[in-house]
Enzyme design. Structure first.
Site, PDB file in Angstrom:
ATOM      1  N   LYS A 170      18.552 -16.632 -10.604  1.00 54.38           N
ATOM      2  CA  LYS A 170      18.918 -18.030 -10.292  1.00 54.38           C
ATOM      3  C   LYS A 170      17.572 -18.566  -9.482  1.00 54.38           C
ATOM      4  O   LYS A 170      17.114 -18.127  -8.430  1.00 54.38           O
ATOM      5  CB  LYS A 170      20.133 -18.021  -9.401  1.00 54.38           C
ATOM      6  CG  LYS A 170      21.343 -17.167  -9.754  1.00 54.38           C
ATOM      7  CD  LYS A 170      22.203 -17.623 -11.040  1.00 54.38           C
ATOM      8  CE  LYS A 170      22.891 -16.813 -11.572  1.00 54.38           C
ATOM      9  NZ  LYS A 170      23.580 -17.347 -12.824  1.00 54.38           N
ATOM     10  N   ALA A 192      33.520 -11.564 -12.625  1.00 56.25           N
ATOM     11  CA  ALA A 192      34.581 -12.686 -12.519  1.00 56.25           C
ATOM     12  C   ALA A 192      34.203 -14.041 -13.036  1.00 56.25           C
ATOM     13  O   ALA A 192      33.099 -14.365 -12.520  1.00 56.25           O
ATOM     14  CB  ALA A 192      35.349 -12.643 -11.230  1.00 56.25           C
ATOM     15  N   SER A 215      29.879 -19.343 -19.211  1.00 55.98           N
ATOM     16  CA  SER A 215      28.830 -18.478 -18.818  1.00 55.98           C
ATOM     17  C   SER A 215      28.933 -17.568 -20.173  1.00 55.98           C
ATOM     18  O   SER A 215      27.684 -16.953 -20.269  1.00 55.98           O
ATOM     19  CB  SER A 215      28.969 -17.729 -17.624  1.00 55.98           C
ATOM     20  OG  SER A 215      28.933 -18.545 -16.670  1.00 55.98           O
ATOM     21  N   GLY A 243      33.326 -13.939 -18.344  1.00 57.21           N
ATOM     22  CA  GLY A 243      32.687 -14.470 -19.769  1.00 57.21           C
ATOM     23  C   GLY A 243      31.792 -13.337 -20.288  1.00 57.21           C
ATOM     24  O   GLY A 243      31.835 -13.294 -21.375  1.00 57.21           O
ATOM     25  N   ASP A 287      33.306  -7.207  -9.300  1.00 54.43           N
ATOM     26  CA  ASP A 287      33.380  -8.338  -8.380  1.00 54.43           C
ATOM     27  C   ASP A 287      34.782  -8.572  -7.526  1.00 54.43           C
ATOM     28  O   ASP A 287      35.692  -7.801  -7.999  1.00 54.43           O
ATOM     29  CB  ASP A 287      33.673  -9.634  -9.551  1.00 54.43           C
ATOM     30  CG  ASP A 287      33.219 -11.003  -9.177  1.00 54.43           C
ATOM     31  OD1 ASP A 287      33.663 -11.303  -8.164  1.00 54.43           O
ATOM     32  OD2 ASP A 287      32.540 -11.491  -9.826  1.00 54.43           O
TER      33      ASP A 287
HETATM   34  C1  LIG Z   1      28.200 -16.920 -11.900  1.00 54.24           C
HETATM   35  S1  LIG Z   1      29.635 -16.078 -11.501  1.00 54.24           S
HETATM   36  C2  LIG Z   1      29.805 -14.691 -12.674  1.00 54.24           C
HETATM   37  C3  LIG Z   1      30.355 -15.618 -13.980  1.00 54.24           C
HETATM   38  C4  LIG Z   1      30.425 -14.368 -15.131  1.00 54.24           C
HETATM   39  N1  LIG Z   1      29.228 -13.905 -15.777  1.00 54.24           N
HETATM   40  C5  LIG Z   1      31.364 -15.044 -16.153  1.00 54.24           C
HETATM   41  O1  LIG Z   1      30.579 -14.973 -17.435  1.00 54.24           O
HETATM   42  O2  LIG Z   1      32.586 -15.159 -16.237  1.00 54.24           O
HETATM   43  C6  LIG Z   1      28.862 -15.083 -10.267  1.00 54.24           C
HETATM   44  C7  LIG Z   1      29.977 -13.964  -9.961  1.00 54.24           C
HETATM   45  O3  LIG Z   1      29.349 -13.022  -8.849  1.00 54.24           O
HETATM   46  C8  LIG Z   1      29.959 -12.521  -7.778  1.00 54.24           C
HETATM   47  N2  LIG Z   1      29.439 -11.867  -6.943  1.00 54.24           N
HETATM   48  C9  LIG Z   1      28.612 -12.570  -5.726  1.00 54.24           C
HETATM   49  N3  LIG Z   1      28.157 -11.619  -4.860  1.00 54.24           N
HETATM   50  C10 LIG Z   1      28.615 -10.401  -5.475  1.00 54.24           C
HETATM   51  C11 LIG Z   1      28.249  -9.000  -5.133  1.00 54.24           C
HETATM   52  N4  LIG Z   1      27.714  -8.673  -4.114  1.00 54.24           N
HETATM   53  N5  LIG Z   1      28.863  -8.112  -5.845  1.00 54.24           N
HETATM   54  C12 LIG Z   1      29.545  -8.402  -6.857  1.00 54.24           C
HETATM   55  N6  LIG Z   1      29.677  -9.650  -7.317  1.00 54.24           N
HETATM   56  C13 LIG Z   1      29.258 -10.285  -6.674  1.00 54.24           C
HETATM   57  C14 LIG Z   1      31.003 -13.859  -7.477  1.00 54.24           C
HETATM   58  O4  LIG Z   1      32.229 -13.203  -6.929  1.00 54.24           O
HETATM   59  C15 LIG Z   1      31.233 -14.420  -8.691  1.00 54.24           C
HETATM   60  O5  LIG Z   1      32.258 -14.069  -9.544  1.00 54.24           O
END
Ligand SMILES: C[S@@+](CC[C@H](N)C(=O)[O-])C[C@H]1O[C@@H](n2cnc3c(N)ncnc32)[C@H](O)[C@@H]1O
Length: 355
Positions: free
Chosen positions: A305, A221, A188, A224, A240
């Site tokens: 998304k 998390a 990502s 990236g 996260d």
């Molecule tokens: C697509 S991943 C992100 C990847 C990240 N941008 C990377 O480059 O590694 C989406 C993340 O959003 C987190 N997430 C989902 N709902 C959330 C919330 N309400 N608050 C914080 N994080 C959240 C998930 O745990 C997940 O790790």
């Protein structure tokens, strides 16, 4: 010189209906009539203006940077079906008959697996094509920066288009290929890097993505996006519940908070907000809106998304809601939204506050 009657726009295969809907809406809002011609998964859309309306004014009125789903935007001549024994003559004849001349020629294919097989044909045609175009005066040293594009969708199917400086992608196929940095925690990471290339001029990176700046990464998390911010020397609040990459934490530049990104507030005004949370676009936009109206950051990059069918309608709804909320709150800003090469079923939005 003939004025071409259509636009040819490249997109990610599968997103033709979204680009067509976007073009139809935007052209109509500008008072233009026309019709999009699409083939599912083709990787491009033709937009044909009605009657004898010249397409060049529409091409200028819809700059590539203002379109979400287009990777490249060309003013195009009608598609050609070529005899396999002599592909070049009809191409040269069409260029010469159009009366236009060019400084360069790019042969391209849609971003599909089938089209990749056309690489050797394209290579073989390059030199004879260029030399014939030169001989006929259509390829010259000075021609207003215009570029001729040949979009090959099959060995006997090509469409010719032209692009103009300032309103085109300077990348073949409109695709920004980036090398995956092997120490980054997730693929990502390339989405945020591409967003910076897309939205921030290179000579402003030191000022706008500078060392010592402060950022929040919501949904961070495994890290990236945080990794990109840390590479620029920024301090990052990584929000996260999930685990962050250990190497990234060892830099000492990241504070990992296991909180809900939709309710967390920064302790002070930050430079950047980035958000890659997978949730409803309307929910993400409402959260970003709160940040911007309260001026909790100067710039934001966030992804919307789009698992739904009518993706353009969803994006248009979200962006116009955000625009009007910011206008109501008197928040001066610039906003852009693009479907980046590294985006899949999502688009990337950039907002910069001006005061
Ligand atoms: C697509 S991943 C992100 C990847 C990240 N941008 C990377 O480059 O590694 C989406 C993340 O959003 C987190 N997430 C989902 N709902 C959330 C919330 N309400 N608050 C914080 N994080 C959240 C998930 O745990 C997940 O790790």
């Amino acid at each position: 010189m003939t004025v071409p009657g259509e636009l040819l726009l490249y997109c990610r295969p599968g997103f033709e209906p979204d680009l067509a809907a976007e073009l139809a809406d935007k052209a109509m809002a500008l008072g233009w009539q026309g019709e999009a011609d699409i083939t599912p998964d083709a990787g491009f859309v033709r937009f044909i203006t009605a009657g004898d309306m010249p397409a060049n004014a529409l091409h200028r009125a819809l700059p590539l940077a203002s379109l979400v789903f287009a990777r490249q935007s060309l003013l195009a001549l009608p598609p050609l079906s070529l005899p396999r024994e002599d592909r070049l003559t009809p191409i040269i004849d069409q260029v010469v008959a159009s009366g236009w001349s060019f400084e360069s020629v790019w042969q391209e294919t849609p971003d599909t697996n089938e089209a990749k097989a056309l690489g050797s044909l394209i290579k073989a045609l390059k030199r004879p094509l260029e030399s014939l175009l030169k001989k006929r005066g259509a390829l010259r040293r000075k021609a207003g920066g215009r570029r001729l594009h040949l979009l090959w969708s099959d060995g006997d199917q090509v469409q010719l288009g032209m692009s103009f400086p300032g309103n085109r992608s300077e990348l073949p196929g409109g695709i920004r290929r980036l090398r995956f940095p092997h120490r980054a925690p997730s693929r990502s990471t390339l989405k945020l890097e591409e967003a910076w290339h897309e939205f921030i001029p290179r000579d402003e990176w030191d000022e706008r993505l500078g060392e010592g700046m402060q950022a929040a990464d919501l949904g961070a998390a495994p890290g990236g996006w945080t990794w990109q911010l840390v590479q620029r020397g920024m301090h990052v609040y990584a929000i996260d519940n999930g685990p962050m990459d250990k190497g990234l934490m060892a830099t000492g530049l990241v504070e990992h908070l296991r909180e809900d990104g939709f309710v967390w507030k920064p302790p002070a005004r930050l430079d950047w907000l980035v958000c890659d949370i997978v949730d409803k676009p309307s929910r993400v936009v409402a959260m970003v809106q709160r940040w911007l109206v309260n001026r909790w950051c100067r710039e934001a990059v966030f992804n919307l998304k789009l698992p739904m069918k009518r993706r353009w309608q969803e994006v248009a709804h979200c962006l116009s809601g955000l625009e009007s909320a910011l206008a109501d709150a008197g928040v001066r800003h610039t906003m852009s939204c693009r479907h980046l090469y590294h985006d899949r079923e999502e688009v990337t939005v950039h907002v910069r506050l001006l005061d």
